[in-house]
Design a protein around this motif. Structure first.
Motif, PDB file in Angstrom:
ATOM      1  N   VAL A   1      -7.997 -36.710  -9.513  1.00 15.73           N
ATOM      2  CA  VAL A   1      -8.073 -37.473 -10.809  1.00 15.73           C
ATOM      3  C   VAL A   1      -6.414 -37.087 -10.940  1.00 15.73           C
ATOM      4  O   VAL A   1      -6.324 -36.298 -10.593  1.00 15.73           O
ATOM      5  N   ASN A   2      -5.977 -37.723 -11.938  1.00 15.44           N
ATOM      6  CA  ASN A   2      -4.658 -37.764 -12.060  1.00 15.44           C
ATOM      7  C   ASN A   2      -4.092 -36.920 -13.745  1.00 15.44           C
ATOM      8  O   ASN A   2      -4.728 -37.744 -14.755  1.00 15.44           O
ATOM      9  N   ARG A   3      -3.831 -35.954 -13.689  1.00 15.37           N
ATOM     10  CA  ARG A   3      -3.446 -35.765 -14.836  1.00 15.37           C
ATOM     11  C   ARG A   3      -2.280 -34.962 -14.319  1.00 15.37           C
ATOM     12  O   ARG A   3      -1.340 -34.023 -13.103  1.00 15.37           O
ATOM     13  N   TYR A   4      -1.023 -34.905 -15.167  1.00 14.69           N
ATOM     14  CA  TYR A   4       0.672 -34.453 -15.580  1.00 14.69           C
ATOM     15  C   TYR A   4      -0.021 -32.700 -15.471  1.00 14.69           C
ATOM     16  O   TYR A   4      -0.595 -32.675 -16.216  1.00 14.69           O
ATOM     17  N   SER A   5       1.159 -33.203 -15.128  1.00 18.73           N
ATOM     18  CA  SER A   5       1.294 -31.102 -14.900  1.00 18.73           C
ATOM     19  C   SER A   5       2.799 -30.275 -14.748  1.00 18.73           C
ATOM     20  O   SER A   5       3.636 -31.477 -14.151  1.00 18.73           O
ATOM     21  N   TRP A   6       2.823 -29.331 -15.558  1.00 14.89           N
ATOM     22  CA  TRP A   6       4.164 -28.592 -14.739  1.00 14.89           C
ATOM     23  C   TRP A   6       3.858 -28.979 -13.344  1.00 14.89           C
ATOM     24  O   TRP A   6       3.276 -27.733 -12.811  1.00 14.89           O
ATOM     25  N   LEU A   7       5.550 -29.006 -12.697  1.00 16.24           N
ATOM     26  CA  LEU A   7       5.180 -28.679 -10.722  1.00 16.24           C
ATOM     27  C   LEU A   7       6.472 -27.435 -11.274  1.00 16.24           C
ATOM     28  O   LEU A   7       7.078 -26.857 -11.847  1.00 16.24           O
ATOM     29  N   ILE A   8       5.810 -25.830  -9.977  1.00 17.69           N
ATOM     30  CA  ILE A   8       7.060 -24.996 -10.431  1.00 17.69           C
ATOM     31  C   ILE A   8       7.024 -24.928  -9.041  1.00 17.69           C
ATOM     32  O   ILE A   8       6.650 -25.373  -7.753  1.00 17.69           O
ATOM     33  N   ASN A   9       8.539 -23.935  -8.978  1.00 15.75           N
ATOM     34  CA  ASN A   9       9.326 -23.237  -8.038  1.00 15.75           C
ATOM     35  C   ASN A   9       8.818 -22.422  -7.697  1.00 15.75           C
ATOM     36  O   ASN A   9       7.562 -21.723  -7.537  1.00 15.75           O
ATOM     37  N   ASN A  10       9.156 -21.813  -6.201  1.00 15.87           N
ATOM     38  CA  ASN A  10       9.165 -20.978  -5.353  1.00 15.87           C
ATOM     39  C   ASN A  10       9.189 -19.181  -6.055  1.00 15.87           C
ATOM     40  O   ASN A  10       8.545 -17.924  -5.569  1.00 15.87           O
ATOM     41  N   HIS A  11       9.457 -19.392  -7.277  1.00 18.87           N
ATOM     42  CA  HIS A  11      10.173 -18.097  -8.397  1.00 18.87           C
ATOM     43  C   HIS A  11       9.152 -18.354  -9.742  1.00 18.87           C
ATOM     44  O   HIS A  11       9.569 -17.776 -10.055  1.00 18.87           O
ATOM     45  N   GLY A  12       8.629 -19.633 -10.025  1.00 12.79           N
ATOM     46  CA  GLY A  12       7.491 -19.608 -10.636  1.00 12.79           C
ATOM     47  C   GLY A  12       7.985 -20.593 -12.017  1.00 12.79           C
ATOM     48  O   GLY A  12       6.906 -19.707 -12.602  1.00 12.79           O
ATOM     49  N   GLU A  13       8.429 -20.654 -11.631  1.00 17.89           N
ATOM     50  CA  GLU A  13      10.048 -21.533 -13.185  1.00 17.89           C
ATOM     51  C   GLU A  13       9.094 -22.718 -13.042  1.00 17.89           C
ATOM     52  O   GLU A  13       9.468 -23.395 -12.355  1.00 17.89           O
ATOM     53  N   LYS A  14       9.248 -23.057 -14.315  1.00 16.68           N
ATOM     54  CA  LYS A  14       8.578 -24.802 -14.067  1.00 16.68           C
ATOM     55  C   LYS A  14       9.409 -25.566 -13.938  1.00 16.68           C
ATOM     56  O   LYS A  14      10.905 -25.705 -14.358  1.00 16.68           O
ATOM     57  N   GLN A  15       9.608 -26.662 -13.216  1.00 15.26           N
ATOM     58  CA  GLN A  15      10.564 -27.481 -13.109  1.00 15.26           C
ATOM     59  C   GLN A  15      10.426 -28.717 -13.747  1.00 15.26           C
ATOM     60  O   GLN A  15      11.523 -29.498 -14.221  1.00 15.26           O
ATOM     61  N   PHE A  16       9.539 -29.405 -13.294  1.00 21.04           N
ATOM     62  CA  PHE A  16       9.385 -30.998 -14.370  1.00 21.04           C
ATOM     63  C   PHE A  16       8.013 -31.461 -13.779  1.00 21.04           C
ATOM     64  O   PHE A  16       7.437 -30.697 -13.206  1.00 21.04           O
TER      65      PHE A  16
END
Length: 127
Positions: free
Chosen positions: A44-59
């Motif tokens: 199932v393909n859905r766009y979502s925010w990728l999160i870094n190790n610090h919990g911050e949204k990246q892209f």
């Protein structure tokens, strides 16, 4: 006699440095393997925010956790991301890796997958 000892120690040091350099490049700098995988048909393909190790949204993108197979048919669990897009179910992906991370990925045709890897993908799947 003193010159021979110094020369011997110098040759030993050069040998140690050469071995260290070879180990460094073979473990860290040179591509270790190519792995092949296929995006599962039921993905199932859905766009979502990728999160870094610090919990911050990246892209926005997609992170995949799949099994890949090399040319000899050996398996490896591989994690890789797609930035700003996702792969369609059924697509074959070639992943170039070093011992720690995926360094390149590209979409390929089924006919470009080595026979042993393709047989493993079809028999065992990639989940």
């Amino acid at each position: 006699m003193k010159k021979k000892v110094i020369l011997f120690v110098f040759i030993i040091l050069i040998g140690i440095v050469a071995i260290k350099v070879k180990v460094h490049y073979s473990e860290n700098c040179i591509m270790a393997d190519h792995f092949y995988t296929r995006i599962p048909q039921d993905e199932v393909n859905r766009y979502s925010w990728l999160i870094n190790n610090h919990g911050e949204k990246q892209f926005i993108g997609r992170e995949y956790f799949l099994v890949g197979y090399n040319e000899q048919g050996q398996s490896c669990h591989i994690t890789f991301i797609a930035r700003g897009y996702y792969y369609k179910p059924g697509m074959y992906i070639e992943l170039n890796t070093d011992k720690k991370v995926v360094i390149d990925q590209k979409i390929i045709k089924e006919s470009d997958v080595p026979k042993r890897a393709l047989a493993q993908i079809k028999y065992y799947g990639t989940k």
